[in-house]
Design an enzyme around this catalytic site. Sequence first.
Site, short mmCIF file in Angstrom:
data_model
loop_
_atom_site.label_atom_id
_atom_site.label_comp_id
_atom_site.label_asym_id
_atom_site.label_seq_id
_atom_site.Cartn_x
_atom_site.Cartn_y
_atom_site.Cartn_z
N ASP A 220 0.85 -1.18 -0.01
CA ASP A 220 0.02 -0.05 -0.08
C ASP A 220 0.93 1.25 0.02
O ASP A 220 0.63 2.03 -0.59
CB ASP A 220 -0.91 0.01 1.42
CG ASP A 220 -2.05 -1.01 1.07
OD1 ASP A 220 -2.25 -1.32 0.07
OD2 ASP A 220 -2.48 -1.27 2.00
N ASP B 261 -7.14 2.74 12.81
CA ASP B 261 -5.85 3.30 12.87
C ASP B 261 -5.84 4.69 12.21
O ASP B 261 -5.21 5.86 12.95
CB ASP B 261 -4.75 2.37 12.22
CG ASP B 261 -4.40 1.20 12.90
OD1 ASP B 261 -4.33 1.35 14.30
OD2 ASP B 261 -4.16 0.13 12.28
N SER C 274 -3.65 -9.58 7.15
CA SER C 274 -3.07 -8.04 7.40
C SER C 274 -2.44 -8.07 8.65
O SER C 274 -2.91 -8.36 9.62
CB SER C 274 -4.17 -7.27 7.31
OG SER C 274 -3.97 -6.07 7.85
N1 ARG Z 1 -7.59 -4.52 16.25
C1 ARG Z 1 -6.24 -3.80 16.56
C2 ARG Z 1 -6.66 -2.25 16.69
O1 ARG Z 1 -7.56 -1.58 16.01
C3 ARG Z 1 -5.23 -4.02 15.57
C4 ARG Z 1 -5.30 -3.39 14.32
C5 ARG Z 1 -3.94 -3.48 13.46
N2 ARG Z 1 -3.74 -2.72 12.54
C6 ARG Z 1 -3.42 -3.10 11.29
N3 ARG Z 1 -3.53 -1.93 10.46
N4 ARG Z 1 -3.50 -4.11 10.83
O2 ARG Z 1 -5.84 -1.84 17.33
#
Ligand code: ARG
Length: 429
Positions: A43, A153, A205
Amino acid sequence: MSDPNTQPDGSPDQSPAEFITTSYEAHPDQVGRVLLLYSGGLDTSVMLHWIQAKYNAEVVALTVNLGQPKEDFDVVKGKAIDLGALACEVVDAREEFAEHYVLPAIKANAQYGGGYPLFTALGRPLIAKLAVEYARKHGCDTIAHGCTGKGNDQVRIEATVATLAPELKVIAPVRNWRMGRQEEIEYCREHGIPVAGGTEAPPYSIDDNMWGRSSEGKSIEDLNSAPEDDVFQLVTPPERAPDQAEEIELDFEQGRPVALNGEHLGLVELLERLTDLGCKHGVGIVDHIEDRIVGLKVRDIYEVPAATIVLAAHKELEKLVCTSHQNLFKPQLDGQWAFLAYAGLWWEPLREDLDAYMENVNKQVTGKIAIKLYKGNATVIRRSSPNAVYDQDLAGFSESGGLFSQQASPGFIELWSLQSRMAYRVRNR
Ligand code: ARG
């Protein structure tokens, strides 16, 4: 260069300027030099090229080391430069992360939803804070990140940028472009961008740092299936862990883990050692249904060996040194702390208020906890503290002995149950 209101493939941009409703999203005309949060993955590699093409902008890449295992930062940097970045900063933020993000989380026993120790949620505000610092250093007007529009995120990063740097704008191309993985690979082919690890879709991921690792997507989305073996790249599945148990001892000083088996270690190294130990013994696999802030319910598979051990030990020691009233009250504030961290509100003043409380309680959290690691379990087997609210002479559980006055108990029961007895009588008149 290309028309800013179309995608590289000629399709219309899904975020034309007139749809910008926030104070911090960049209008295409405002994008001159971009600080890109760069991981080296597909990405953000496509983004590095695409931003230059779409906005006719310069790109400075920033890669942050939070202790993600097995990452080669020289390779990441070389790739950024090859893709046309003006510069690629690689920042080793492990100490800062451990000290100012993980340690407060330990003091707050921070877990979201009962099992997630928040490693990603703790990392994002630091990454975004560094993005602000380096954007300013390099004279950038815009920060770009690779988060999708479905996750937490984006919230954590954009809330941080908007809080710390109202003068900076944000773009999140992955949220708007219509490229899936195949289209991204196609884009790479067209523009001569090397695709790391080949064009085989990585099954999951992944996000990781020194406090844990998550896997999402693909077969994990099937709630009816146990996670496939290939999810676990860190922790040994418990059934394959050694038949021999291992005992370890952790020393805490005022809530901070300071030594392993008597050896004093800095926090980063201590966590690395605990990661290795937990991985070996199958400790810290969490299969988690999670309520994201954006409303979705998702399944995450976490591998959190160090967090599992440290939090078990810290909670146990805290329980020993605190009064029953503190032990009833603190978990409520712990939960509030974890929620703020999860929900992207790291800079919310309530967290500072809560931290002041955590600090004060943790002044007492000094002592030793021994833990047995065995086939997926981390079990507390010994505990000691100079501050323990525990007096063997007083408690003396032998029938006769101890300073505890058993004669006083009936009087206590008389008064303790008074209101309940009266109410019972009233209700059963
Ligand atoms: N579910 C977790 C969170 O929201 C982990 C997220 C992982 N992020 C990612 N971009 N794969 O904090």
